[in-house]
Design a protein around this motif. Structure first.
Motif, PDB file in Angstrom:
ATOM      1  N   SER A  17       0.835  -1.202   0.000  1.00 20.33           N
ATOM      2  CA  SER A  17       0.000   0.000   0.000  1.00 20.33           C
ATOM      3  C   SER A  17       0.870   1.252   0.000  1.00 20.33           C
ATOM      4  O   SER A  17       2.016   1.225   0.478  1.00 20.33           O
ATOM      5  CB  SER A  17      -0.905   0.033   1.239  1.00 20.33           C
ATOM      6  OG  SER A  17      -1.813  -1.045   1.248  1.00 20.33           O
ATOM      7  N   LEU A  18       0.318   2.328  -0.534  1.00 13.28           N
ATOM      8  CA  LEU A  18       0.940   3.644  -0.492  1.00 13.28           C
ATOM      9  C   LEU A  18      -0.160   4.679  -0.317  1.00 13.28           C
ATOM     10  O   LEU A  18      -1.295   4.459  -0.772  1.00 13.28           O
ATOM     11  CB  LEU A  18       1.683   3.964  -1.792  1.00 13.28           C
ATOM     12  CG  LEU A  18       3.132   3.551  -1.981  1.00 13.28           C
ATOM     13  CD1 LEU A  18       3.599   3.950  -3.366  1.00 13.28           C
ATOM     14  CD2 LEU A  18       4.034   4.141  -0.917  1.00 13.28           C
ATOM     15  N   GLY A  66     -12.313  -0.383  -5.789  1.00  8.63           N
ATOM     16  CA  GLY A  66     -12.184  -1.379  -4.736  1.00  8.63           C
ATOM     17  C   GLY A  66     -10.791  -1.466  -4.138  1.00  8.63           C
ATOM     18  O   GLY A  66     -10.596  -2.137  -3.122  1.00  8.63           O
ATOM     19  N   ARG A  67      -9.810  -0.803  -4.768  1.00  5.46           N
ATOM     20  CA  ARG A  67      -8.438  -0.845  -4.252  1.00  5.46           C
ATOM     21  C   ARG A  67      -7.937   0.536  -3.820  1.00  5.46           C
ATOM     22  O   ARG A  67      -7.130   0.628  -2.882  1.00  5.46           O
ATOM     23  CB  ARG A  67      -7.488  -1.400  -5.320  1.00  5.46           C
ATOM     24  CG  ARG A  67      -7.810  -2.812  -5.761  1.00  5.46           C
ATOM     25  CD  ARG A  67      -6.729  -3.380  -6.684  1.00  5.46           C
ATOM     26  NE  ARG A  67      -6.581  -2.593  -7.921  1.00  5.46           N
ATOM     27  CZ  ARG A  67      -5.461  -1.973  -8.286  1.00  5.46           C
ATOM     28  NH1 ARG A  67      -4.379  -2.027  -7.511  1.00  5.46           N
ATOM     29  NH2 ARG A  67      -5.406  -1.289  -9.425  1.00  5.46           N
ATOM     30  N   PHE A  68      -8.366   1.577  -4.502  1.00  7.44           N
ATOM     31  CA  PHE A  68      -7.915   2.935  -4.204  1.00  7.44           C
ATOM     32  C   PHE A  68      -9.061   3.715  -3.563  1.00  7.44           C
ATOM     33  O   PHE A  68     -10.239   3.499  -3.878  1.00  7.44           O
ATOM     34  CB  PHE A  68      -7.487   3.656  -5.477  1.00  7.44           C
ATOM     35  CG  PHE A  68      -6.208   3.146  -6.095  1.00  7.44           C
ATOM     36  CD1 PHE A  68      -5.612   1.956  -5.688  1.00  7.44           C
ATOM     37  CD2 PHE A  68      -5.601   3.878  -7.102  1.00  7.44           C
ATOM     38  CE1 PHE A  68      -4.450   1.498  -6.272  1.00  7.44           C
ATOM     39  CE2 PHE A  68      -4.434   3.441  -7.694  1.00  7.44           C
ATOM     40  CZ  PHE A  68      -3.865   2.250  -7.277  1.00  7.44           C
ATOM     41  N   GLN A  82      -5.316   6.879  -1.205  1.00 10.65           N
ATOM     42  CA  GLN A  82      -4.880   5.657  -0.537  1.00 10.65           C
ATOM     43  C   GLN A  82      -4.913   4.535  -1.552  1.00 10.65           C
ATOM     44  O   GLN A  82      -5.967   4.255  -2.135  1.00 10.65           O
ATOM     45  CB  GLN A  82      -5.795   5.330   0.646  1.00 10.65           C
ATOM     46  CG  GLN A  82      -5.456   4.024   1.356  1.00 10.65           C
ATOM     47  CD  GLN A  82      -4.119   4.057   2.048  1.00 10.65           C
ATOM     48  OE1 GLN A  82      -3.765   5.052   2.673  1.00 10.65           O
ATOM     49  NE2 GLN A  82      -3.375   2.968   1.958  1.00 10.65           N
ATOM     50  N   MET A  83      -3.771   3.900  -1.762  1.00 13.19           N
ATOM     51  CA  MET A  83      -3.660   2.849  -2.770  1.00 13.19           C
ATOM     52  C   MET A  83      -3.313   1.538  -2.078  1.00 13.19           C
ATOM     53  O   MET A  83      -2.246   1.413  -1.466  1.00 13.19           O
ATOM     54  CB  MET A  83      -2.573   3.219  -3.794  1.00 13.19           C
ATOM     55  CG  MET A  83      -2.802   4.560  -4.450  1.00 13.19           C
ATOM     56  SD  MET A  83      -1.613   4.918  -5.768  1.00 13.19           S
ATOM     57  CE  MET A  83      -0.106   5.042  -4.817  1.00 13.19           C
ATOM     58  N   VAL A 124       5.667  -0.180  -8.888  1.00 10.89           N
ATOM     59  CA  VAL A 124       5.255  -1.403  -8.214  1.00 10.89           C
ATOM     60  C   VAL A 124       5.967  -2.572  -8.881  1.00 10.89           C
ATOM     61  O   VAL A 124       5.768  -2.841 -10.061  1.00 10.89           O
ATOM     62  CB  VAL A 124       3.732  -1.598  -8.275  1.00 10.89           C
ATOM     63  CG1 VAL A 124       3.330  -2.827  -7.462  1.00 10.89           C
ATOM     64  CG2 VAL A 124       3.002  -0.356  -7.769  1.00 10.89           C
ATOM     65  N   SER A 125       6.786  -3.250  -8.124  1.00 15.99           N
ATOM     66  CA  SER A 125       7.527  -4.392  -8.662  1.00 15.99           C
ATOM     67  C   SER A 125       6.757  -5.684  -8.428  1.00 15.99           C
ATOM     68  O   SER A 125       6.013  -5.813  -7.450  1.00 15.99           O
ATOM     69  CB  SER A 125       8.903  -4.483  -8.013  1.00 15.99           C
ATOM     70  OG  SER A 125       8.782  -4.727  -6.620  1.00 15.99           O
TER      71      SER A 125
END
Length: 126
Positions: A17-18, A66-68, A82-83, A124-125
């Motif tokens: 998350s970031l 649904g994710r951010f 918010q990620m 994002v790796s």
């Protein structure tokens, strides 16, 4: 004139998350719709999320629903993104934008936004 400054980008692994922040170093964002866009080299800026002023109605791009989560704190003159559950395809430069609300549909259009930040890199790796 409003000047926006993004922060919070970085290099993370898939699933992490970031939280990005967008602060107004000059002017106020309380009367503006705020949004986040994402850009990768050679492509146009893609809509990520937006939030209206006041009650703060939100809109999200299909790939981040649904994710951010986008939020705003007008007392701090700041918007946030918010990620969570980040994916490699979320990689890009994230730009904060502010503008006058015209319609819910146009929240996803870059033409709605007059003010832009300088961008913050998110990688994002896998």
């Amino acid at each position: 004139q409003v000047q926006l400054v993004e922060s919070g980008g970085g290099l993370v692994q898939a699933g992490d998350s970031l939280r990005l922040s967008c602060a107004a170093s000059r002017g106020t964002v309380s009367n503006l719709a705020m949004a986040w866009f994402r850009q990768v080299p050679g492509k146009e800026r893609d809509f990520v999320a937006a939030i209206t002023r006041g009650l703060g109605s939100t809109r999200y791009g299909d790939s981040v629903k649904g994710r951010f989560t986008i939020a705003r704190d007008d007392a701090k003159n700041t918007a946030y993104l918010q990620m969570d559950s980040l994916k490699p395809e979320d990689t890009g430069v994230y730009y904060c934008a502010g503008g006058t609300f015209l319609s819910y549909i146009l929240l996803a259009s870059t033409s709605t936004y007059r003010y832009w930040g300088q961008g913050t890199q998110v990688t994002v790796s896998s």
